[in-house]
Each structure stands twice: as C-alpha cells, then as structure tokens.
Design a protein around this motif. Structure first.
Motif, PDB file in Angstrom:
ATOM      1  N   ASN A 170       0.840  -1.209   0.000  1.00  9.09           N
ATOM      2  CA  ASN A 170       0.000   0.000   0.000  1.00  9.09           C
ATOM      3  C   ASN A 170       0.869   1.252   0.000  1.00  9.09           C
ATOM      4  O   ASN A 170       0.550   2.227  -0.690  1.00  9.09           O
ATOM      5  CB  ASN A 170      -0.936   0.001   1.219  1.00  9.09           C
ATOM      6  N   SER A 171       1.938   1.192   0.751  1.00  2.74           N
ATOM      7  CA  SER A 171       2.780   2.396   0.771  1.00  2.74           C
ATOM      8  C   SER A 171       3.475   2.578  -0.585  1.00  2.74           C
ATOM      9  O   SER A 171       3.667   3.696  -1.043  1.00  2.74           O
ATOM     10  CB  SER A 171       3.714   2.333   1.977  1.00  2.74           C
ATOM     11  N   ALA A 172       3.827   1.458  -1.274  1.00  3.44           N
ATOM     12  CA  ALA A 172       4.422   1.569  -2.625  1.00  3.44           C
ATOM     13  C   ALA A 172       3.405   2.162  -3.605  1.00  3.44           C
ATOM     14  O   ALA A 172       3.746   3.022  -4.425  1.00  3.44           O
ATOM     15  CB  ALA A 172       4.888   0.199  -3.095  1.00  3.44           C
ATOM     16  N   LEU A 173       2.146   1.698  -3.513  1.00  2.00           N
ATOM     17  CA  LEU A 173       1.112   2.214  -4.415  1.00  2.00           C
ATOM     18  C   LEU A 173       0.913   3.721  -4.189  1.00  2.00           C
ATOM     19  O   LEU A 173       0.735   4.494  -5.133  1.00  2.00           O
ATOM     20  CB  LEU A 173      -0.203   1.469  -4.177  1.00  2.00           C
ATOM     21  N   LYS A 174       0.971   4.124  -2.932  1.00  3.32           N
ATOM     22  CA  LYS A 174       0.802   5.543  -2.595  1.00  3.32           C
ATOM     23  C   LYS A 174       2.009   6.340  -3.122  1.00  3.32           C
ATOM     24  O   LYS A 174       1.850   7.419  -3.688  1.00  3.32           O
ATOM     25  CB  LYS A 174       0.723   5.665  -1.062  1.00  3.32           C
ATOM     26  N   TYR A 175       3.181   5.757  -2.965  1.00  2.14           N
ATOM     27  CA  TYR A 175       4.411   6.447  -3.380  1.00  2.14           C
ATOM     28  C   TYR A 175       4.414   6.705  -4.893  1.00  2.14           C
ATOM     29  O   TYR A 175       4.905   7.723  -5.364  1.00  2.14           O
ATOM     30  CB  TYR A 175       5.627   5.600  -2.980  1.00  2.14           C
ATOM     31  N   LEU A 176       3.799   5.746  -5.636  1.00  2.17           N
ATOM     32  CA  LEU A 176       3.750   5.911  -7.097  1.00  2.17           C
ATOM     33  C   LEU A 176       2.994   7.169  -7.499  1.00  2.17           C
ATOM     34  O   LEU A 176       3.209   7.718  -8.575  1.00  2.17           O
ATOM     35  CB  LEU A 176       3.048   4.702  -7.733  1.00  2.17           C
ATOM     36  N   LYS A 177       2.090   7.607  -6.633  1.00  3.58           N
ATOM     37  CA  LYS A 177       1.293   8.802  -6.964  1.00  3.58           C
ATOM     38  C   LYS A 177       2.043  10.094  -6.617  1.00  3.58           C
ATOM     39  O   LYS A 177       1.588  11.176  -6.937  1.00  3.58           O
ATOM     40  CB  LYS A 177      -0.033   8.761  -6.193  1.00  3.58           C
ATOM     41  N   THR A 178       3.197   9.961  -5.932  1.00  3.11           N
ATOM     42  CA  THR A 178       3.948  11.159  -5.543  1.00  3.11           C
ATOM     43  C   THR A 178       4.419  11.887  -6.798  1.00  3.11           C
ATOM     44  O   THR A 178       5.020  11.267  -7.687  1.00  3.11           O
ATOM     45  CB  THR A 178       5.201  10.750  -4.717  1.00  3.11           C
ATOM     46  N   THR A 179       4.121  13.172  -6.881  1.00  2.00           N
ATOM     47  CA  THR A 179       4.491  13.886  -8.110  1.00  2.00           C
ATOM     48  C   THR A 179       5.894  14.489  -8.033  1.00  2.00           C
ATOM     49  O   THR A 179       6.520  14.749  -9.046  1.00  2.00           O
ATOM     50  CB  THR A 179       3.471  15.009  -8.415  1.00  2.00           C
ATOM     51  N   SER A 180       6.393  14.749  -6.813  1.00  2.71           N
ATOM     52  CA  SER A 180       7.760  15.280  -6.741  1.00  2.71           C
ATOM     53  C   SER A 180       8.472  14.767  -5.490  1.00  2.71           C
ATOM     54  O   SER A 180       7.833  14.516  -4.460  1.00  2.71           O
ATOM     55  CB  SER A 180       7.732  16.813  -6.740  1.00  2.71           C
ATOM     56  N   ILE A 181       9.786  14.574  -5.634  1.00  2.00           N
ATOM     57  CA  ILE A 181      10.613  14.189  -4.484  1.00  2.00           C
ATOM     58  C   ILE A 181      11.863  15.073  -4.498  1.00  2.00           C
ATOM     59  O   ILE A 181      12.090  15.787  -5.487  1.00  2.00           O
ATOM     60  CB  ILE A 181      11.037  12.692  -4.533  1.00  2.00           C
ATOM     61  N   ASN A 182      12.662  14.993  -3.457  1.00  2.00           N
ATOM     62  CA  ASN A 182      13.906  15.755  -3.436  1.00  2.00           C
ATOM     63  C   ASN A 182      14.885  15.093  -4.414  1.00  2.00           C
ATOM     64  O   ASN A 182      15.372  13.995  -4.175  1.00  2.00           O
ATOM     65  CB  ASN A 182      14.485  15.746  -2.011  1.00  2.00           C
ATOM     66  N   GLU A 183      15.125  15.774  -5.540  1.00  2.00           N
ATOM     67  CA  GLU A 183      16.002  15.181  -6.554  1.00  2.00           C
ATOM     68  C   GLU A 183      17.448  15.665  -6.418  1.00  2.00           C
ATOM     69  O   GLU A 183      18.289  15.343  -7.237  1.00  2.00           O
ATOM     70  CB  GLU A 183      15.485  15.505  -7.951  1.00  2.00           C
ATOM     71  N   SER A 184      17.717  16.463  -5.388  1.00  3.69           N
ATOM     72  CA  SER A 184      19.078  16.993  -5.279  1.00  3.69           C
ATOM     73  C   SER A 184      19.968  16.149  -4.362  1.00  3.69           C
ATOM     74  O   SER A 184      21.150  16.422  -4.208  1.00  3.69           O
ATOM     75  CB  SER A 184      19.049  18.439  -4.794  1.00  3.69           C
ATOM     76  N   GLN A 185      19.387  15.149  -3.734  1.00  4.18           N
ATOM     77  CA  GLN A 185      20.159  14.227  -2.877  1.00  4.18           C
ATOM     78  C   GLN A 185      19.343  12.949  -2.716  1.00  4.18           C
ATOM     79  O   GLN A 185      18.126  12.992  -2.774  1.00  4.18           O
ATOM     80  CB  GLN A 185      20.368  14.822  -1.481  1.00  4.18           C
ATOM     81  N   CYS A 186      20.014  11.824  -2.475  1.00  3.94           N
ATOM     82  CA  CYS A 186      19.262  10.618  -2.140  1.00  3.94           C
ATOM     83  C   CYS A 186      19.911   9.941  -0.937  1.00  3.94           C
ATOM     84  O   CYS A 186      20.997  10.345  -0.511  1.00  3.94           O
ATOM     85  CB  CYS A 186      19.143   9.672  -3.328  1.00  3.94           C
ATOM     86  N   SER A 187      19.239   8.921  -0.423  1.00  2.00           N
ATOM     87  CA  SER A 187      19.688   8.383   0.869  1.00  2.00           C
ATOM     88  C   SER A 187      21.027   7.633   0.797  1.00  2.00           C
ATOM     89  O   SER A 187      21.611   7.328   1.830  1.00  2.00           O
ATOM     90  CB  SER A 187      18.605   7.504   1.489  1.00  2.00           C
ATOM     91  N   CYS A 188      21.523   7.332  -0.407  1.00  2.00           N
ATOM     92  CA  CYS A 188      22.829   6.669  -0.496  1.00  2.00           C
ATOM     93  C   CYS A 188      23.986   7.624  -0.279  1.00  2.00           C
ATOM     94  O   CYS A 188      25.142   7.204  -0.306  1.00  2.00           O
ATOM     95  CB  CYS A 188      23.010   5.992  -1.852  1.00  2.00           C
ATOM     96  N   ARG A 189      23.687   8.874  -0.094  1.00  2.00           N
ATOM     97  CA  ARG A 189      24.767   9.853   0.114  1.00  2.00           C
ATOM     98  C   ARG A 189      25.631   9.472   1.312  1.00  2.00           C
ATOM     99  O   ARG A 189      26.813   9.776   1.353  1.00  2.00           O
ATOM    100  CB  ARG A 189      24.148  11.240   0.321  1.00  2.00           C
ATOM    101  N   SER A 190      25.022   8.831   2.299  1.00  2.00           N
ATOM    102  CA  SER A 190      25.830   8.454   3.464  1.00  2.00           C
ATOM    103  C   SER A 190      26.182   6.963   3.449  1.00  2.00           C
ATOM    104  O   SER A 190      26.547   6.397   4.467  1.00  2.00           O
ATOM    105  CB  SER A 190      25.074   8.814   4.743  1.00  2.00           C
ATOM    106  N   LYS A 191      26.060   6.333   2.263  1.00  2.00           N
ATOM    107  CA  LYS A 191      26.404   4.909   2.170  1.00  2.00           C
ATOM    108  C   LYS A 191      27.639   4.717   1.294  1.00  2.00           C
ATOM    109  O   LYS A 191      28.021   5.597   0.532  1.00  2.00           O
ATOM    110  CB  LYS A 191      25.231   4.119   1.590  1.00  2.00           C
ATOM    111  N   THR A 192      28.219   3.506   1.367  1.00  2.00           N
ATOM    112  CA  THR A 192      29.440   3.238   0.589  1.00  2.00           C
ATOM    113  C   THR A 192      29.107   3.008  -0.888  1.00  2.00           C
ATOM    114  O   THR A 192      27.961   2.705  -1.242  1.00  2.00           O
ATOM    115  CB  THR A 192      30.168   1.998   1.136  1.00  2.00           C
ATOM    116  N   ARG A 193      30.138   3.099  -1.714  1.00  2.00           N
ATOM    117  CA  ARG A 193      29.972   3.011  -3.170  1.00  2.00           C
ATOM    118  C   ARG A 193      29.260   1.734  -3.603  1.00  2.00           C
ATOM    119  O   ARG A 193      28.513   1.732  -4.578  1.00  2.00           O
ATOM    120  CB  ARG A 193      31.369   3.112  -3.799  1.00  2.00           C
TER     121      ARG A 193
END
Ligand code: SF4
Length: 492
Positions: free
Chosen positions: A192-215
């Motif tokens: 249900n949360s994935a279905l809801k997320y699909l309707k999201t029209t905008s997200i923060n495109e200037s960073q993603c959560s892998c910024r603090s993860k390894t390559r």
C-alpha cells in the motif's frame, strides 16, 4: 495511472527514489542506467529456460500467449482450465501480477507457484522471493481469487547433469504458505505504501539516501541525485565504511583532497588520500621488489575465463557451477624470454584437453601469477574434483600461486586508480601503451556471454572465426598486461 508490478515493488523496497525516477523520468533515468546489458539479457534468458522446465511439472497446464491480458486469463479460467502458465491480473488499485504457474484446486481456491532460477529461496533486500510471492497473492486476492497455497519452485542445489535433464530432478518445489501467512499483513502495508508512493508527483532530486552509504550500495543513478559530488570524492576511498563517510560529511568533506590529516584511516586509505592530495604515486619500491624477487622462475602469468548457467550444459556440473572454457599463459624465464600458451574450448565439455596441454607447457615448475588469485585457485579446486587425473598439477598450481593484485592494495597506490585494484584500472595508468579499449571483448562477463552464444545459439549471428579471435585477444591481453605490470614494477 501508473501500474505497480512485482519488479517495481521489489525496487521500491530496495530504493523508493530509484523507482520514482524510473517511473516519472524514464528518459533521464536511462541516461544513467544505460542499455539492457548482455549480462541482464542472459539472466532473463535463463529465467525463461528454468520456466520451461517448470512447465514440464504440469503436463496439463495451458500456456497463455506472451503478454496475455488479464481478460485472456479470465476467459481461460472460465473455460475450466485447471493450470495456467503466465496468468495475468490487474487489481483496481493498479497492482499488476503475472503468475508463473497457477493451479485451481478442487475447493475452487488456488495454488500459486513462483519459479526462480536460484538454488534456494532468497530473502535479502535485493531478491526477496517471499515478498515476490506475497505481492502475487495480494493482486490475485484483490481480483477476487482465494489463494490457499503458495509454493516456490527453484533449482535443486544438489542436482548434477548426467545426460538428458529431467525437470523432476532439476527442480525443487517448496511450500511457503506458512511463511507467506506470517508476513502477509506487514507486506500488505508495504504494498500500500508503494502504491501511494507511485502517486507522488515530486521528491527531493538533489540528494538521495545513499549519500551516506558506501559506493557498493550506490545504483547507477547516484550521480543523478547527487550531481554536486566531485571527481575524487570520499566514496572512492578504498573500503571506506559508511560510518566514516558520515563522519566526513558531518565535517563538510566530500572531496578526498579535503580529508583532514588526523582523520582515522587505515594505511591503504591514508596512502590513497596522500596520492590524491599530492597528485603522486605512493610506491613501496623496495618492499615490492623484495617480494617479487623471491618468486621462483619460470613465472607463469595465468588467466581463466569461465562459463556458468542456471541450467547446466555439461555433464558433471550443477546449476550455476563455473566451467573453465579458456586459458592464457605467458611464461617469463629468468633471462627475460617470454613464451605464450592459449587454449579456447570448441565444445561445451570439461577442459580435460586444456589441462593436458597446459601441463605440458608449464610443467610443475616455478610460480603461477594471477590477478585476484582466489578466483583461479577456486576453479583449480573445482577441477580437482571434476577432473581428478590432474589433481597433482592443480595442487601444484594452487600451492605456488602469487596474486599480483596484492601489490596494488597498499604498496603501490596511484590516485588515478580511483581506489580500485582492477587490472582494467591499473594497466592503462602504469602501462598506457596497453589498453583494453580497442578490444571487441571488454571484460569477463562479455567473454562468458559471447562464448556461450557461440556454443549454444543455433542462430548465432557473428562470424565464428572472428569471434574466437576476439576471445583469444581478450584473454591474451589479460596475461600480457600482468607481464608488463610485473616488468614495470621491477624496472628502473
Ligand atoms: S544511489 Fe541509492 S538511494 Fe540513490 S537512487 Fe540509487 S539506490 Fe536509491
């Protein structure tokens, strides 16, 4: 309205941002992801092949046409078909499922089967077969079907090919109904949360959560979401942990050149930072030369290419087991003389002939040198079991193997390697006159795929002679590259 498939759902669980980009900006995403690689194409083909065997377990099953619509499935079910292959369903919430095998039971409920080309049920974040099955069950139940039983059909890990393959021996059916019941409600919340997320029209495109993860966690679209990350960034520091990346980010550091002198790093990492800051090579010349001088001649620089497939093609092998199909050996004598041996299989069979000729060429003498030696040694150990008449030779090789890649872990560090010890990164920097870029075959994956097609594809479109030459050129360069790197390290 966008549909959510099983693949989308698993991608959502892995990383919602990458799913959002693929669904909302497919053109931008494809610029980073590139084309469907030969490797992924091979995996897809293998999946179809395993499905083909799974179908043999249900002789009365009906194959729905490729891309059959949910309406076609409904019609087939209404016509009294008991077992359907590739039945498709679309829920009102726009979740879409295509089920590998669907069996109608006597009480009018359904048994859902998922077919996997692995040798076990996987439950990691990348491949979660149980969540796959939960998703399928959800869609079917949303469409009004009662799913009373769920099974996963996967490859039998102890299967060994001996002549004609029988589906009953190749495959294992595991009833996972209980596991699915236990995790169903929590997975439902995720769907249900994935279905809801699909309707999201905008997200923060200037960073993603892998910024603090390894390559190793980054997907191909990392630089779409983090376009401000410069060249020679902290993510390139060899084997840096996520904790240290976060500490550096907290200090406002993203470039290796800005890593503080007193920041806690191991020797290899500290040398890399030093190399980037001073744009220089850090070379423990005497240590490396002492090590290399202790190797006894002749030096046999060796490289294998291997083939593996979900469904084994050669007697004696099991699913996904590797088989050596090619070798290149450059032998360097103490007086500098260099000779070459190469062998490329022309049939899907164990490399008995290769070992006989290779042993004649190298004899049980000197040192074998490879790049990432555990790979060659692992193949040798497997061949000891499969081709026991060469056990002594293979044992000799493994007992006299030196890994040239080790030098580049901390005794020779050049910022231009970008924290990698791959020969493809090292060779063009230390011996720029040698390069892989002009070769038709660029890496081991391409070699595997090309040789597999040459052997198995009745409609192979390439020129067989030319293709064999391309394969030989690639493997030969791998061992010649090692010779040249060795000479460079030992030179003035
Ligand atoms: S880099 Fe990581 S967080 Fe960013 S889109 Fe890829 S998988 Fe997701």
């Amino acid at each position: 309205m966008k549909q959510l498939t099983k693949t989308d759902f698993i991608q959502y669980l892995r990383c919602p941002e990458s799913l959002w980009l693929a669904k909302n900006k497919p053109v931008e995403a494809s610029q980073f992801i590139g084309e469907f690689s030969l490797f992924l194409e091979k995996i897809a083909q293998e999946g179809y092949e395993v499905e083909g065997y799974a179908k043999k377990l249900f002789p009365n099953g009906k194959d729905l046409p490729d891309n059959a619509s949910p309406k076609g499935t409904k019609d087939a079910l209404n016509s009294g078909q008991k077992v359907l292959f590739q039945a498709s369903f679309l829920s009102e919430s726009k979740a879409f499922a295509r089920v590998d095998v669907l069996e109608k039971l006597d009480d009018n409920s359904f048994h859902l089967y998922e077919v996997k080309s692995s040798t076990s049920i996987k439950t990691d974040k990348k491949h979660n077969h149980l969540k796959d099955a939960c998703f399928q069950k959800y869609v079917l139940e949303e469409c009004g079907l009662k799913v009373s039983k769920v099974s996963i059909i996967h490859l039998n890990p102890s299967f060994k090919k001996e002549g004609v393959i029988k589906a009953q021996r190749l495959l294992t059916i595991q009833d996972v109904t209980e596991f699915i019941s236990e995790m169903y409600s929590s997975t439902l919340a995720e769907i249900n949360s994935a279905l809801k997320y699909l309707k999201t029209t905008s997200i923060n495109e200037s960073q993603c959560s892998c910024r603090s993860k390894t390559r190793s966690n980054h997907c191909d679209t990392f630089f779409y979401f983090n376009s401000d990350i410069p060249e020679y960034s902290i993510y390139e520091i060899a084997r840096i942990s996520a904790k240290k990346i976060q500490q550096l980010l907290d200090l406002g550091v993203v470039q290796i050149a800005d890593v503080p002198e007193d920041f806690d790093l191991n020797t290899r990492q500290r040398r890399q930072v030093e190399s980037v800051k001073d744009q220089k090579i850090v070379f423990n010349k005497s240590g490396v030369r002492n090590t290399l001088s202790a190797l006894s001649f002749p030096l046999h620089f060796v490289d294998y290419e291997t083939f593996a497939s979900a469904i084994p093609k050669t007697d004696g092998l099991g699913p996904h087991r590797q088989m050596v199909f090619q070798v290149s050996v450059h032998t360097l004598l103490e007086n500098g003389q260099l000779t070459h041996f190469e062998w490329l299989g022309d049939q899907m069979e164990l490399p008995v002939d290769m070992l006989a000729k290779m042993q004649e060429f190298t004899e049980l003498s000197g040192t074998f040198v490879s790049w990432n030696a555990p790979f060659e040694m692992g193949r040798n150990s497997e061949m000891m079991r499969l081709i026991p008449q060469f056990e002594n030779y293979l044992k000799y090789m493994n007992g006299h193997m030196y890994d040239l890649m080790e030098v580049f872990k901390q005794d020779y560090v050049d910022y231009r390697f970008r924290g990698s010890t791959s020969i493809k990164k090292v060779l063009p920097v230390v011996c720029p006159e040698f390069s892989y870029s002009d070769l038709k075959i660029q890496d081991g994956g391409m070699a595997l795929d090309t040789w597999g097609r040459l052997m198995l594809d009745a409609n192979f479109l390439g020129d067989p002679q030319e293709t064999r030459k391309n394969l030989l050129d690639y493997c030969r360069l791998d061992t010649l590259a090692m010779v040249e790197i060795y000479r460079y390290l030992m030179g003035d």
